[in-house]
Design a protein around this motif. Structure first.
Motif, PDB file in Angstrom:
ATOM      1  N   MET A   1       0.829  -1.196   0.000  1.00  0.00           N
ATOM      2  CA  MET A   1       0.000   0.000   0.000  1.00  0.00           C
ATOM      3  C   MET A   1       0.871   1.255   0.000  1.00  0.00           C
ATOM      4  SD  MET A   1      -2.988   1.226   2.683  1.00  0.00           S
ATOM      5  CE  MET A   1      -1.876   1.779   3.969  1.00  0.00           C
ATOM      6  N   ALA A   2       0.461   2.250  -0.738  1.00  0.00           N
ATOM      7  CA  ALA A   2       1.170   3.532  -0.745  1.00  0.00           C
ATOM      8  C   ALA A   2       1.009   4.191   0.622  1.00  0.00           C
ATOM      9  CB  ALA A   2       0.612   4.433  -1.829  1.00  0.00           C
ATOM     10  N   THR A   3       2.082   4.723   1.164  1.00  0.00           N
ATOM     11  CA  THR A   3       2.045   5.413   2.446  1.00  0.00           C
ATOM     12  C   THR A   3       2.836   6.717   2.345  1.00  0.00           C
ATOM     13  OG1 THR A   3       4.031   4.304   3.272  1.00  0.00           O
ATOM     14  CG2 THR A   3       1.903   3.239   3.724  1.00  0.00           C
ATOM     15  N   TRP A   4       2.574   7.602   3.276  1.00  0.00           N
ATOM     16  CA  TRP A   4       3.294   8.867   3.300  1.00  0.00           C
ATOM     17  C   TRP A   4       4.776   8.633   3.587  1.00  0.00           C
ATOM     18  CZ3 TRP A   4       3.722  12.580   7.926  1.00  0.00           C
ATOM     19  CH2 TRP A   4       4.396  13.751   7.532  1.00  0.00           C
ATOM     20  N   SER A   5       5.098   7.714   4.472  1.00  0.00           N
ATOM     21  CA  SER A   5       6.505   7.462   4.811  1.00  0.00           C
ATOM     22  C   SER A   5       7.284   7.004   3.585  1.00  0.00           C
ATOM     23  CB  SER A   5       6.613   6.427   5.938  1.00  0.00           C
ATOM     24  OG  SER A   5       5.928   5.239   5.595  1.00  0.00           O
ATOM     25  N   ARG A   6       6.686   6.173   2.749  1.00  0.00           N
ATOM     26  CA  ARG A   6       7.364   5.747   1.516  1.00  0.00           C
ATOM     27  C   ARG A   6       7.434   6.893   0.517  1.00  0.00           C
ATOM     28  NH1 ARG A   6       3.906   1.006   1.998  1.00  0.00           N
ATOM     29  NH2 ARG A   6       5.062  -0.689   2.995  1.00  0.00           N
ATOM     30  N   TYR A   7       6.382   7.677   0.441  1.00  0.00           N
ATOM     31  CA  TYR A   7       6.346   8.802  -0.496  1.00  0.00           C
ATOM     32  C   TYR A   7       7.392   9.846  -0.137  1.00  0.00           C
ATOM     33  CZ  TYR A   7       4.078  12.139  -3.702  1.00  0.00           C
ATOM     34  OH  TYR A   7       3.798  13.008  -4.721  1.00  0.00           O
ATOM     35  N   ARG A   8       7.634  10.022   1.152  1.00  0.00           N
ATOM     36  CA  ARG A   8       8.650  10.983   1.596  1.00  0.00           C
ATOM     37  C   ARG A   8      10.038  10.619   1.080  1.00  0.00           C
ATOM     38  NH1 ARG A   8       6.277  10.523   6.816  1.00  0.00           N
ATOM     39  NH2 ARG A   8       8.140   9.452   7.563  1.00  0.00           N
ATOM     40  N   GLU A   9      10.265   9.342   0.841  1.00  0.00           N
ATOM     41  CA  GLU A   9      11.569   8.921   0.344  1.00  0.00           C
ATOM     42  C   GLU A   9      11.844   9.484  -1.051  1.00  0.00           C
ATOM     43  OE1 GLU A   9      11.626   4.692   0.460  1.00  0.00           O
ATOM     44  OE2 GLU A   9      11.402   4.572   2.646  1.00  0.00           O
ATOM     45  N   SER A  10      10.788   9.800  -1.797  1.00  0.00           N
ATOM     46  CA  SER A  10      10.980  10.342  -3.147  1.00  0.00           C
ATOM     47  C   SER A  10      10.833  11.858  -3.206  1.00  0.00           C
ATOM     48  CB  SER A  10      10.005   9.686  -4.132  1.00  0.00           C
ATOM     49  OG  SER A  10       8.658   9.926  -3.747  1.00  0.00           O
ATOM     50  N   ILE A  11       9.919  12.432  -2.405  1.00  0.00           N
ATOM     51  CA  ILE A  11       9.691  13.879  -2.490  1.00  0.00           C
ATOM     52  C   ILE A  11      10.270  14.644  -1.304  1.00  0.00           C
ATOM     53  CG2 ILE A  11       7.555  13.479  -3.785  1.00  0.00           C
ATOM     54  CD1 ILE A  11       6.058  14.480  -1.220  1.00  0.00           C
ATOM     55  N   GLY A  12      10.677  13.935  -0.269  1.00  0.00           N
ATOM     56  CA  GLY A  12      11.131  14.595   0.942  1.00  0.00           C
ATOM     57  C   GLY A  12       9.958  14.945   1.849  1.00  0.00           C
ATOM     58  N   ASP A  13      10.264  15.441   3.030  1.00  0.00           N
ATOM     59  CA  ASP A  13       9.243  15.803   4.013  1.00  0.00           C
ATOM     60  C   ASP A  13       8.938  17.300   3.904  1.00  0.00           C
ATOM     61  OD1 ASP A  13       7.542  16.111   6.107  1.00  0.00           O
ATOM     62  OD2 ASP A  13       8.897  15.273   7.623  1.00  0.00           O
ATOM     63  N   ARG A  14       7.703  17.640   3.528  1.00  0.00           N
ATOM     64  CA  ARG A  14       7.303  19.032   3.371  1.00  0.00           C
ATOM     65  C   ARG A  14       6.707  19.623   4.652  1.00  0.00           C
ATOM     66  NH1 ARG A  14       4.348  17.761  -2.383  1.00  0.00           N
ATOM     67  NH2 ARG A  14       6.245  17.663  -3.676  1.00  0.00           N
ATOM     68  N   SER A  15       6.788  18.899   5.749  1.00  0.00           N
ATOM     69  CA  SER A  15       6.207  19.377   7.004  1.00  0.00           C
ATOM     70  C   SER A  15       6.774  20.737   7.401  1.00  0.00           C
ATOM     71  CB  SER A  15       6.459  18.375   8.132  1.00  0.00           C
ATOM     72  OG  SER A  15       5.875  17.120   7.838  1.00  0.00           O
ATOM     73  N   ALA A  30      -7.040  23.945   5.161  1.00  0.00           N
ATOM     74  CA  ALA A  30      -6.357  23.886   3.868  1.00  0.00           C
ATOM     75  C   ALA A  30      -7.040  22.896   2.941  1.00  0.00           C
ATOM     76  CB  ALA A  30      -4.891  23.501   4.061  1.00  0.00           C
ATOM     77  N   LEU A  31      -6.903  23.142   1.647  1.00  0.00           N
ATOM     78  CA  LEU A  31      -7.400  22.255   0.600  1.00  0.00           C
ATOM     79  C   LEU A  31      -6.203  21.881  -0.262  1.00  0.00           C
ATOM     80  CD1 LEU A  31      -9.630  20.884  -1.092  1.00  0.00           C
ATOM     81  CD2 LEU A  31      -9.968  23.086  -2.250  1.00  0.00           C
ATOM     82  N   TYR A  32      -6.013  20.569  -0.485  1.00  0.00           N
ATOM     83  CA  TYR A  32      -4.826  20.075  -1.185  1.00  0.00           C
ATOM     84  C   TYR A  32      -5.242  19.200  -2.365  1.00  0.00           C
ATOM     85  CZ  TYR A  32       0.034  18.281  -1.399  1.00  0.00           C
ATOM     86  OH  TYR A  32       1.315  17.947  -1.764  1.00  0.00           O
ATOM     87  N   PRO A  33      -5.589  19.802  -3.500  1.00  0.00           N
ATOM     88  CA  PRO A  33      -5.912  19.018  -4.695  1.00  0.00           C
ATOM     89  C   PRO A  33      -4.653  18.366  -5.266  1.00  0.00           C
ATOM     90  CG  PRO A  33      -6.881  21.214  -4.787  1.00  0.00           C
ATOM     91  CD  PRO A  33      -5.857  21.225  -3.696  1.00  0.00           C
ATOM     92  N   GLY A  34      -4.794  17.142  -5.753  1.00  0.00           N
ATOM     93  CA  GLY A  34      -3.650  16.427  -6.304  1.00  0.00           C
ATOM     94  C   GLY A  34      -2.633  16.042  -5.249  1.00  0.00           C
ATOM     95  N   SER A  35      -3.119  15.732  -4.065  1.00  0.00           N
ATOM     96  CA  SER A  35      -2.248  15.481  -2.911  1.00  0.00           C
ATOM     97  C   SER A  35      -1.507  14.163  -2.974  1.00  0.00           C
ATOM     98  CB  SER A  35      -3.084  15.486  -1.635  1.00  0.00           C
ATOM     99  OG  SER A  35      -4.061  14.441  -1.683  1.00  0.00           O
ATOM    100  N   TYR A  36      -2.075  13.164  -3.653  1.00  0.00           N
ATOM    101  CA  TYR A  36      -1.637  11.767  -3.574  1.00  0.00           C
ATOM    102  C   TYR A  36      -1.643  11.399  -2.080  1.00  0.00           C
ATOM    103  CZ  TYR A  36       0.883   7.441  -4.570  1.00  0.00           C
ATOM    104  OH  TYR A  36       1.243   6.125  -4.677  1.00  0.00           O
ATOM    105  N   VAL A  37      -0.530  10.952  -1.508  1.00  0.00           N
ATOM    106  CA  VAL A  37      -0.533  10.568  -0.089  1.00  0.00           C
ATOM    107  C   VAL A  37       0.359  11.485   0.754  1.00  0.00           C
ATOM    108  CG1 VAL A  37      -1.133   8.166  -0.535  1.00  0.00           C
ATOM    109  CG2 VAL A  37       1.282   8.849  -0.490  1.00  0.00           C
ATOM    110  N   ASP A  38       0.577  12.698   0.270  1.00  0.00           N
ATOM    111  CA  ASP A  38       1.410  13.655   1.009  1.00  0.00           C
ATOM    112  C   ASP A  38       0.616  14.224   2.178  1.00  0.00           C
ATOM    113  OD1 ASP A  38       3.256  15.459   1.891  1.00  0.00           O
ATOM    114  OD2 ASP A  38       2.979  16.871   0.229  1.00  0.00           O
ATOM    115  N   LEU A  39       0.864  13.677   3.343  1.00  0.00           N
ATOM    116  CA  LEU A  39       0.108  14.016   4.556  1.00  0.00           C
ATOM    117  C   LEU A  39       0.705  15.210   5.301  1.00  0.00           C
ATOM    118  CD1 LEU A  39      -2.364  12.779   6.081  1.00  0.00           C
ATOM    119  CD2 LEU A  39      -0.722  11.360   7.346  1.00  0.00           C
ATOM    120  N   SER A  40       1.747  15.798   4.777  1.00  0.00           N
ATOM    121  CA  SER A  40       2.484  16.820   5.528  1.00  0.00           C
ATOM    122  C   SER A  40       1.663  18.026   5.978  1.00  0.00           C
ATOM    123  CB  SER A  40       3.710  17.282   4.735  1.00  0.00           C
ATOM    124  OG  SER A  40       3.364  17.744   3.457  1.00  0.00           O
ATOM    125  N   PRO A  41       0.653  18.508   5.223  1.00  0.00           N
ATOM    126  CA  PRO A  41      -0.108  19.658   5.741  1.00  0.00           C
ATOM    127  C   PRO A  41      -0.797  19.388   7.075  1.00  0.00           C
ATOM    128  CG  PRO A  41      -0.491  19.407   3.391  1.00  0.00           C
ATOM    129  CD  PRO A  41       0.259  18.190   3.842  1.00  0.00           C
TER     130      PRO A  41
END
Length: 212
Positions: A1-15, A30-41
């Motif tokens: 399953m796609a997770t934020w922790s795995r996604y951070r490995e490619s895009i970094g942590d935007r927190s 906040a509204l985050y269109p096209g977020s995929y699994v970036d949970l940082s907001p």
């Protein structure tokens, strides 16, 4: 399953980006269109609505335990109390009231501003980069004013709020054309660059230019 922790490995942590924004401006929703699994907001804001048509994002946000565990130890006090996901195409009308969010996020997602501006409250903020031309379109929109440039270096995010007139100056002024940017779907080159740009809305949401 796609997770934020795995996604951070490619895009970094935007927190850190969203933490810097909430330190500087009163952003809660906040509204985050096209977020995929970036949970940082959700590590910085009280309420975030995520929008994506990818089924992997739908499965991730549907698992409340995983979403909660992914934020554990990363969330600022008072943040993350409302995490909502809409499995939808943001270019279509969303199940959200107009003028209901403080911040609209457009990062590597396409023409978010043109389709989702109706949801941003008067005096709210748009965070956009030039990847798909959204920041370039925002720079030409008279209803928006640049209030900060976002820089990203060595995993750290910082905000520049002075000498903003040095940003968003096209290397080739003839390319600062709304229809051209829309047609090509990418941003134009500027003399001084940044990771992203923060704009503030100047017109009320009820103004005709505020409708999608």
């Amino acid at each position: 399953m796609a997770t934020w922790s795995r996604y951070r490995e490619s895009i970094g942590d935007r927190s850190g980006l969203f933490s810097a924004l909430t330190d500087a401006w009163p952003i809660e929703r906040a509204l985050y269109p096209g977020s995929y699994v970036d949970l940082s907001p959700s590590t910085a804001f009280r309420s975030v609505v995520y929008v994506d048509s990818d089924p992997r994002a739908r499965r991730f946000f549907a698992d409340r335990e995983v979403v909660s565990s992914e934020r554990a130890g990363r969330t600022l006090p008072g943040a993350g109390s409302q995490v909502r996901f809409l499995g939808a195409d943001y270019t279509q009308r969303l199940e959200l009231p107009d003028a209901s969010v403080d911040l609209l996020i457009s990062l590597f997602a396409g023409p978010v501003w043109e389709h989702c501006r109706r949801y941003l409250r008067p005096k709210g903020w748009l965070l956009a980069n030039t990847s798909h031309g959204d920041a370039s379109l925002a720079a030409l929109d008279p209803t928006l004013q640049l209030v900060a440039a976002v820089h990203h270096r060595d995993g750290h995010y910082s905000l520049a709020t002075d000498r903003l007139d040095h940003y968003l100056e096209p290397k080739r002024p003839e390319n600062a054309n709304v229809e051209q940017i829309r047609t090509h779907g990418r941003g134009i080159a500027y003399t001084k660059t940044a990771f992203a740009y923060l704009f503030q809305r100047l017109t009320p949401a009820s103004d005709p230019t505020g409708a999608s």
